[in-house]
Design a protein around this motif. Structure first.
Motif, PDB file in Angstrom:
ATOM      1  N   ALA A  97       0.874  -1.259  -0.033  1.00  0.00           N
ATOM      2  CA  ALA A  97      -0.149   0.173  -0.058  1.00  0.00           C
ATOM      3  C   ALA A  97       0.910   1.297   0.018  1.00  0.00           C
ATOM      4  O   ALA A  97       1.746   1.342   0.577  1.00  0.00           O
ATOM      5  CB  ALA A  97      -0.873  -0.057   1.131  1.00  0.00           C
ATOM      6  N   SER A 418      -3.714   1.772  -3.203  1.00  0.00           N
ATOM      7  CA  SER A 418      -3.328   2.943  -2.959  1.00  0.00           C
ATOM      8  C   SER A 418      -3.403   3.391  -1.545  1.00  0.00           C
ATOM      9  O   SER A 418      -2.650   4.186  -0.939  1.00  0.00           O
ATOM     10  CB  SER A 418      -4.147   3.839  -3.759  1.00  0.00           C
ATOM     11  N   ASP A 419      -4.665   2.873  -0.820  1.00  0.00           N
ATOM     12  CA  ASP A 419      -4.825   2.760   0.416  1.00  0.00           C
ATOM     13  C   ASP A 419      -5.178   1.643   1.102  1.00  0.00           C
ATOM     14  O   ASP A 419      -6.166   1.162   0.464  1.00  0.00           O
ATOM     15  CB  ASP A 419      -5.820   4.053   0.619  1.00  0.00           C
ATOM     16  N   SER A 421      -6.283   1.335   4.276  1.00  0.00           N
ATOM     17  CA  SER A 421      -7.154   1.491   5.720  1.00  0.00           C
ATOM     18  C   SER A 421      -8.153   0.673   5.946  1.00  0.00           C
ATOM     19  O   SER A 421      -8.596   0.162   6.987  1.00  0.00           O
ATOM     20  CB  SER A 421      -7.251   3.136   5.941  1.00  0.00           C
ATOM     21  N   HIS A 433       3.166  -1.020   4.251  1.00  0.00           N
ATOM     22  CA  HIS A 433       2.971   0.394   3.789  1.00  0.00           C
ATOM     23  C   HIS A 433       4.420   0.831   3.158  1.00  0.00           C
ATOM     24  O   HIS A 433       5.528   0.637   3.795  1.00  0.00           O
ATOM     25  CB  HIS A 433       2.521   0.938   4.917  1.00  0.00           C
TER      26      HIS A 433
END
Length: 436
Positions: A97, A418-419, A421, A433
């Protein structure tokens, strides 16, 4: 508590270990080579902590649920593109990510390159643009040579086995160093001794009347993949070499790199062999084949598509259109059928990725080792842009499906998002990450 990826010390021959981006000239010490080369800053990376009920992310020494199936537990990028001196843990379901430019695609590209080399691929086919793999700001040595280093760890019946490879990108593309180790014992080591010859000098563990056997190997293919053709297996040492090489090759070969392209999935396609391509353009042909082959898996696909696509979904099928063409459609029950040409990008990518997770090597365009029983193999899916075009509901459902399939042990997933969370609290997910 999982640890952040650590700087990965190269286990290549000494003449290649000091300067990842350049190969020292023959007859000179590593310290004297490439005096202008300076290591670039190492990329930042961390592993997200698991949820309270989730297993810890994999590491090279960790025993997983299915230890008998060879699988990768670590990807090492000692010097590759934007990455320098890092090792990434790989669990059954791993997500890289980070924002654009952080190196997610490069990590997946290195994994796929190792897989293709493990399958016997020629280095020129595996790296069509090798200069793009050389670390940023790397300068050539006195003989204008630059290169890169990648490696991995495969766990299985033989325990953790490490593979490290040094590739020269300029002036000629060639594999200049390779090392296969297990339990601290060097099983295979190659090095370029004479740049004028298209071969490397190899030495592998024998443990017989002679401790090692030396012979030349070609510089355009991975020596580990060639060992079964060169090692007789007469001594305990040779059998250990063969077992470790087989574990590494089996762990690497069954890889399917997938990036569905909606624009290519909408049009009708000719009836073919029913094996899904990496862009999923022939999805209709695959549905034409698989719908009648396994009713249970098709029912699971219909259930998944029903969850991720708008409106009523009674079935997912391909219908003949004449002239040997078939088109994929959603059966809406009493509301008729909707062709895939009318679906949104997110719906198409979701349906294709769900199909990938619910099938196997016999349906995907991969080349698994045919001499190894299917029960001992694990298919690894590489999915760049896993969350691309997916809405919140689709990505959540796809991740739950992936976690469920990966838990069974016959499939693993390495994706880039891309993310992440939204994924960090899903049980069984390892999130790495990356920061530019």
């Amino acid at each position: 508590m999982p640890q952040s990826p650590q700087s990965s010390e190269s286990s290549l021959p000494p003449e290649y270990s000091r300067s990842p981006e350049s190969v020292p000239p023959q007859g000179r010490s590593p310290e004297a080579a490439s005096p202008r080369a300076r290591p670039s800053p190492k990329p930042s990376a961390r592993v997200a902590p698991p949820s309270a009920n989730a297993p810890a992310p994999a590491d090279p020494g960790r025993t997983e649920t299915h230890p008998g199936r060879p699988h990768l537990t670590e990807l090492r990028l000692s010097a590759f593109a934007t990455h320098r001196g890092v090792g990434f843990p790989l669990g059954p379901l791993t997500l890289f990510a980070g924002p654009s430019g952080c190196g997610k695609t490069s990590a997946l590209r290195a994994y796929e390159a190792l897989a293709r080399l493990g399958g016997g691929g020629e280095v020129g086919e595996v790296f069509p643009d090798p200069v793009a793999c050389v670390p940023d700001r790397a300068r050539p040595d006195a003989q204008r040579r630059r290169g890169f280093r990648i490696g991995c760890t495969a766990d299985g019946p033989e325990g953790p086995v490490r593979l490290d490879v040094a590739v020269q990108a300029e002036p000629e593309l060639r594999i200049v160093g390779e090392r296969l180790t297990s339990g601290g014992l060097v099983l295979l080591e190659t090095a370029l001794r004479d740049p004028t010859r298209r071969s490397v000098q190899a030495a592998w563990h024998t443990a017989g009347s002679s401790p090692v056997t030396r012979a030349p190997l070609p510089d355009d293919r991975l020596g580990t993949a060639l060992l079964p053709l060169r090692v007789a297996g007469k001594t305990d040492g040779q059998r250990q070499v063969l077992a470790a090489a087989e574990q590494m090759v089996v762990a690497l070969r069954s890889v399917f790199a997938c990036d569905p392209v909606p624009e290519r999935m909408r049009a009708p396609v000719p009836i073919g062999d029913g094996r899904l391509l990496r862009d999923c353009a022939n999805l209709a042909d695959v549905l034409w084949r698989t719908r009648s082959e396994c009713g249970r898996r098709h029912a699971q696909l219909v259930a998944a598509v029903r969850t991720g696509c708008a409106g009523t979904v009674a079935d997912v099928l391909a219908e003949p259109l004449g002239d040997g063409l078939v088109g994929a459609v959603l059966d809406r029950g009493d509301r008729g059928r909707t062709g895939f040409g009318r679906l949104g990008d997110g719906e198409l990518r979701y349906a294709a990725l769900a199909l990938v997770l619910l099938t196997g090597p016999g349906v995907l365009e991969v080349d698994p080792p045919g001499e190894v029983p299917a029960a001992m193999q694990t298919l690894t899916v590489l999915a760049d842009g896993l969350d691309r075009a997916l809405d919140v509901r689709q990505r959540a459902e796809l991740l739950r499906l992936a976690a469920r399939m990966c838990e069974r042990g016959h499939i693993r997933l390495v994706g880039a998002v891309s993310d992440a969370s939204w994924a960090e609290r899903v049980e069984g997910v390892t999130v790495v990450h990356l920061v530019p």
